[in-house]
Design an enzyme around this catalytic site. Structure first.
Site, PDB file in Angstrom:
ATOM      1  N   MET A   1    -135.619  25.244  -4.164  1.00 51.05           N
ATOM      2  CA  MET A   1    -134.672  24.136  -4.065  1.00 51.05           C
ATOM      3  C   MET A   1    -135.012  23.248  -2.882  1.00 51.05           C
ATOM      4  O   MET A   1    -135.377  23.740  -1.814  1.00 51.05           O
ATOM      5  CB  MET A   1    -133.241  24.653  -3.878  1.00 51.05           C
ATOM      6  CG  MET A   1    -132.665  25.415  -5.043  1.00 51.05           C
ATOM      7  SD  MET A   1    -130.922  25.785  -4.724  1.00 51.05           S
ATOM      8  CE  MET A   1    -130.522  26.753  -6.180  1.00 51.05           C
ATOM      9  N   ASP A   2    -134.871  21.945  -3.098  1.00 53.73           N
ATOM     10  CA  ASP A   2    -134.910  21.009  -1.981  1.00 53.73           C
ATOM     11  C   ASP A   2    -133.600  21.127  -1.216  1.00 53.73           C
ATOM     12  O   ASP A   2    -132.604  21.646  -1.735  1.00 53.73           O
ATOM     13  CB  ASP A   2    -135.104  19.588  -2.521  1.00 53.73           C
ATOM     14  CG  ASP A   2    -135.145  18.551  -1.412  1.00 53.73           C
ATOM     15  OD1 ASP A   2    -135.769  18.816  -0.377  1.00 53.73           O
ATOM     16  OD2 ASP A   2    -134.549  17.479  -1.586  1.00 53.73           O
ATOM     17  N   LYS A   3    -133.584  20.653   0.034  1.00 50.95           N
ATOM     18  CA  LYS A   3    -132.355  20.702   0.827  1.00 50.95           C
ATOM     19  C   LYS A   3    -131.515  19.441   0.632  1.00 50.95           C
ATOM     20  O   LYS A   3    -130.420  19.486   0.092  1.00 50.95           O
ATOM     21  CB  LYS A   3    -132.680  20.887   2.313  1.00 50.95           C
ATOM     22  CG  LYS A   3    -131.415  20.919   3.202  1.00 50.95           C
ATOM     23  CD  LYS A   3    -131.755  21.010   4.664  1.00 50.95           C
ATOM     24  CE  LYS A   3    -132.200  19.681   5.233  1.00 50.95           C
ATOM     25  NZ  LYS A   3    -131.093  18.680   5.297  1.00 50.95           N
ATOM     26  N   THR A   4    -132.072  18.309   1.062  1.00 54.24           N
ATOM     27  CA  THR A   4    -131.305  17.068   1.098  1.00 54.24           C
ATOM     28  C   THR A   4    -131.015  16.562  -0.308  1.00 54.24           C
ATOM     29  O   THR A   4    -131.923  16.304  -1.082  1.00 54.24           O
ATOM     30  CB  THR A   4    -132.073  15.996   1.885  1.00 54.24           C
ATOM     31  OG1 THR A   4    -132.398  16.505   3.169  1.00 54.24           O
ATOM     32  CG2 THR A   4    -131.240  14.738   2.026  1.00 54.24           C
TER      33      THR A   4
ATOM     34  N   VAL B   1    -135.786  22.690  -8.072  1.00 54.49           N
ATOM     35  CA  VAL B   1    -134.614  21.823  -8.126  1.00 54.49           C
ATOM     36  C   VAL B   1    -134.709  20.829  -6.981  1.00 54.49           C
ATOM     37  O   VAL B   1    -134.829  21.226  -5.823  1.00 54.49           O
ATOM     38  CB  VAL B   1    -133.311  22.634  -8.005  1.00 54.49           C
ATOM     39  CG1 VAL B   1    -132.099  21.733  -8.231  1.00 54.49           C
ATOM     40  CG2 VAL B   1    -133.300  23.789  -8.996  1.00 54.49           C
TER      41      VAL B   1
END
Length: 829
Positions: free
Chosen positions: A517-520, A718
């Site tokens: 998963m990406d954070k932002t 994601v």
């Protein structure tokens, strides 16, 4: 004999990386002869007398996405002639000081009609023997085929003929010069869509005429007893519907039959012919329409992805304002800007090319490339990227990459390259069809011939039994079972706010074993939020907010908006400050009630306090930084009023979603982000993420995905930004956060969560597993019915009417079973 520094460069393994490093180092040292490469070992040697220091080399190399590390603390001496011999990607010696060519014997063809993995497989069979299978590579998302060792025109002609034999058309690829072919392909897609829609309308028309002429009960009776044919007008409508639907299927089916390689296209044609042979006009037309619809949707989806990738380059401006050697400023196309050119970027402008800041200070919104949630302050020596947005300060940069090789351009290429590595999974029905169709035909022929010839049976009786076998073996129910379930599953997902771009992507979530998963914008909301207020000097929180909001009242900076939102949420009456002045890279100064007030960064604190040190304030700032937050200082004159801690807000549902994914059996959940390490680790702890990888460029995210794929197999990515697109494409399943996601991420992704609701992710996995279960039920039921009647036929006990009833009944039951997925919501786990 020369003296050299030797660097180990992670990512340096072929001639393309050598070219990239030269582009950033040669402008700094002025002479290519002062560089030496050994890509086979990942070594970069730099002449000690080149005038560039170790740190400058490491920083310049980092702009290419590679990492350089000095492996000799002291300069070493080496025979130059020996040092200059290295291995290229092909393993052959290449002089290190020459410009390494980019595979001059490689030719790229645009392939019209290559829309899925089936076409790739056919091209490999036809073109492979002509050029050698190992010399072929495919870029499905851009519709291109690359062939190594095809320099002569005679060879080109052979390739073009081989592609034609595969039922497609090829032309030499030239950047920006394939518009005519692209228009032809778009015209073909429009015709295909029109024929598919027309087929559906004609099926409905024929059925309406049939029902009106005979009544619904009579039509159902005909479907079961097959005693009469539909009215002539209905038969005409059904015939036109079938012809429209098989326009782009029949040529592929004929090719499969000629090559003795049965595929789904041939299976569909056999199903339609079988249904017509037993008088089932409506069934034949329906099967043809559904299959044509599936093909049209697949081609449309891929066309959207291709257009989105092409639109990526629109993020960067077309022109750049340069300053020539005479000091004259002028606007020129970015394609004409050479590496090492000085470019002026005005306040609020987009940065046209990758480069290094040589003058000015500003805040740059780098979210499209690095994923940073807030603008980054850049000053002399900082690296900037094409397509990012400059803040309020004018800056000047020296370009480090040409327009064709900026970080953004490489993202576009990586999307295509990563997509080409992902061979689409062939559905079970398609594999089964290769055996099923010829076996059934041979078995029916054997039933007709063997008993009369060997056992003295009646020719008429066994011809009847052979016809029964062909009727029950007609794969209508089998062919319909998967697409009906998939369409129903896609519709059910859309009702839950999940856009799935095709059947294969609906099946994949059930099989994933790891998620990145990406954070932002994914685990977080993607916008700054005031997390903590620390008033000082006897002030309270409302007073602190009032001063900060007054200074930031007319600013559009993301942090300013966060402060204003916090003030509004607490009912603070904001009176804008007067004489407000922005100090790029430092802060904002204004006047409130005749007193000077300011909001600034920690770096601005020393200037305001005249160099005095406040240990308590320093500790507070350190605590805020360790928590992964951004500390904003608010003051009046030479005193500090308080601190405001700003951070990217975590999605409220994020922790629960991660826990649910673990409960569903996802072995590992990893965060991949371009943001700083401290905030990434803080959010990782808050949400229960297994691993956190921070400060990643797009290519490093791809590398991380490849490591996960090696460890776990099928991996989902994601994300929401342009920087996530290559990682999405390389993963087994790309999932985009829809509403705030970039067009590139959404189009590159296989699935988009349209409502930005992360809780749809575990629901998607459960829905995918339910869809797979229904598909297995339908296929199993269809085959079981056919096997039972095949056995009865071989025993001479089956009747044509029983076979017809079983065939129609099986088709109806699999449709009804598949349609259950349309209404599937959260109540079904």
């Amino acid at each position: 004999m020369d003296r050299w520094w030797r660097f180990k460069v992670r990512g340096l393994d072929c001639q393309n990386e050598v070219r990239l490093i030269k582009e950033v180092l040669v402008p700094l040292i002025g002479d290519e002869q002062r560089l030496s490469f050994q890509p086979k070992h990942g070594f970069l040697d730099v002449d000690v007398d080149s005038g560039i220091g170790v740190e400058a080399v490491i920083e310049a190399v980092s702009t290419t996405g590679m990492i350089a590390e000095l492996i000799t603390a002291d300069a070493f001496t080496e025979d130059k002639a020996e040092a200059d011999s290295c291995s290229s990607c092909s393993g052959e010696p290449v002089p290190a000081q020459q410009t390494l060519p980019d595979r001059p014997d490689s030719v790229i063809f645009k392939i019209h009609g290559m829309d899925c993995g089936d076409e790739v497989a056919v091209l490999k069979r036809e073109v492979g023997p002509v050029v050698g299978l190992g010399n072929l590579s495919f870029d499905l998302i851009n519709g291109r085929m690359s062939v190594v060792g095809t320099s002569d025109a005679v060879h080109h002609a052979g390739i073009l003929k081989a592609v034609e034999r595969a039922g497609m058309r090829a032309e030499l690829w030239k950047d920006g010069k394939n518009s005519a072919g692209a228009q032809g392909e778009q015209r073909r897609r429009r015709i295909q869509a029109a024929l598919t829609i027309g087929s559906g309308v004609l099926v409905a028309t024929g059925f309406a005429i049939h029902v009106r002429a005979s009544g619904l009960a009579a039509v159902l009776h005909e479907s079961l007893a097959r005693e009469t044919h539909p009215p002539l007008l209905a038969m005409l409508a059904y015939s036109l519907a079938i012809l429209s639907a098989v326009r782009y299927v029949a040529p592929k089916a004929i090719l499969a039959a000629r090559r003795l390689r049965p595929d789904m296209n041939l299976l569909m044609i056999v199903a339609v012919a079988g249904a017509l042979g037993i008088g089932q006009w409506f069934e034949a037309a329906t099967v043809a329409f559904f299959f044509a619809l599936a093909l049209a949707l697949e081609a449309w989806s891929l066309g959207r992805a291709r257009r989105a990738v092409a639109a990526l380059m629109d993020i960067a401006p077309d022109t750049a304002r340069i300053r020539d050697a005479a000091g004259v400023e002028k606007d020129v196309p970015v394609a004409d800007v050479a590496v090492g050119t000085q470019v002026i970027v005005p306040p609020g402008g987009k940065i046209p090319l990758d480069g290094r800041v040589v003058a000015g200070t500003s805040a740059v919104d780098q979210a499209p490339i690095t994923g940073e949630s807030v603008p980054v302050t850049v000053t002399h020596g900082a690296t900037v990227f094409a397509g990012t947005i400059n803040g309020m300060g004018a800056i000047e940069i020296v370009t480090t990459r040409p327009a064709s090789d900026t970080t953004l351009a490489r993202i576009v290429r990586m999307v295509g390259e990563a997509q080409s590595k992902r061979a689409p999974t062939e559905q079970w029905v398609e594999r089964f069809a290769r055996i099923y169709t010829p076996v059934v035909m041979l078995l029916a022929l054997a039933v007709f011939l063997v008993p009369p010839l060997l056992l003295g049976g009646s020719w008429a009786a066994w011809f009847y039994q052979a016809l029964v076998l062909l009727v029950i073996a007609c794969p209508c129910a089998l062919v319909i079972s998967t697409p009906v379930s998939i369409v129903a599953g896609l519709t059910g997902a859309a009702k839950q706010g999940v856009l799935v771009k095709g059947g294969i992507h609906l099946e994949m979530p059930a099989r994933i074993t790891a998620i990145a998963m990406d954070k932002t914008g994914t685990l977080t909301l993607g916008r700054p939020k005031v997390v903590e207020l620390v008033p000082l000097g006897g002030r309270d929180e409302l007073e602190l907010l009032a001063i900060a909001a007054a200074i930031e009242a007319r600013s559009e900076h993301p942090i300013a908006r966060a402060i204003l939102d916090a003030a509004a949420g607490r009912g603070v009456d904001v009176v804008p400050a007067k004489a407000v002045t922005a100090l790029p890279g430092k802060g904002v100064v204004g006047t409130i009630g005749g007193r000077e007030a300011w909001v600034g960064s920690p770096g601005y604190l020393g200037e305001r306090l005249g160099g005095a040190r406040d240990d308590a304030l320093t500790l507070q700032l350190h605590r805020i930084a360790v928590a992964g937050l951004t500390g904003i200082i608010v003051g009046e004159a030479a005193s500090v009023v308080g601190l405001i801690a700003v951070g990217d807000a975590v999605r409220p549902e994020a922790r629960q979603v991660v826990a649910q994914l673990h409960e569903l059996g996802i072995a590992q959940i990893v965060m991949l982000t371009g943001d700083s390490r401290a905030p990434a680790q803080a959010i990782g702890r808050d949400t229960g993420i297994d691993e956190v990888h921070a400060e990643l460029l797009p290519e490093q995210k791809v590398e991380a995905i490849e490591r996960l794929v090696a460890q776990h197999g099928l991996v989902a990515m994601v994300g929401d930004g342009v920087n996530d697109a290559p990682a999405m494409a390389r993963s087994g399943l790309g999932i985009a956060m829809g509403a705030i996601g970039s067009d590139a991420a959404i189009e590159t992704a296989d699935i988009a969560l349209m409502q930005d609701d992360l809780s749809r992710l575990p629901w998607l996995i459960r829905h995918s597993r339910a869809t797979l279960a229904v598909i297995r039920q339908n296929i199993g039921f269809s085959l079981a019915i056919k096997l039972v009647f095949a056995g009865l036929t071989l025993l001479g006990m089956a009747s044509l009417w029983g076979a017809i009833a079983a065939d129609v009944g099986a088709s109806l039951l699999v449709v009804l079973n598949g349609m259950r997925l349309v209404g599937r919501g959260e109540r079904v786990q």
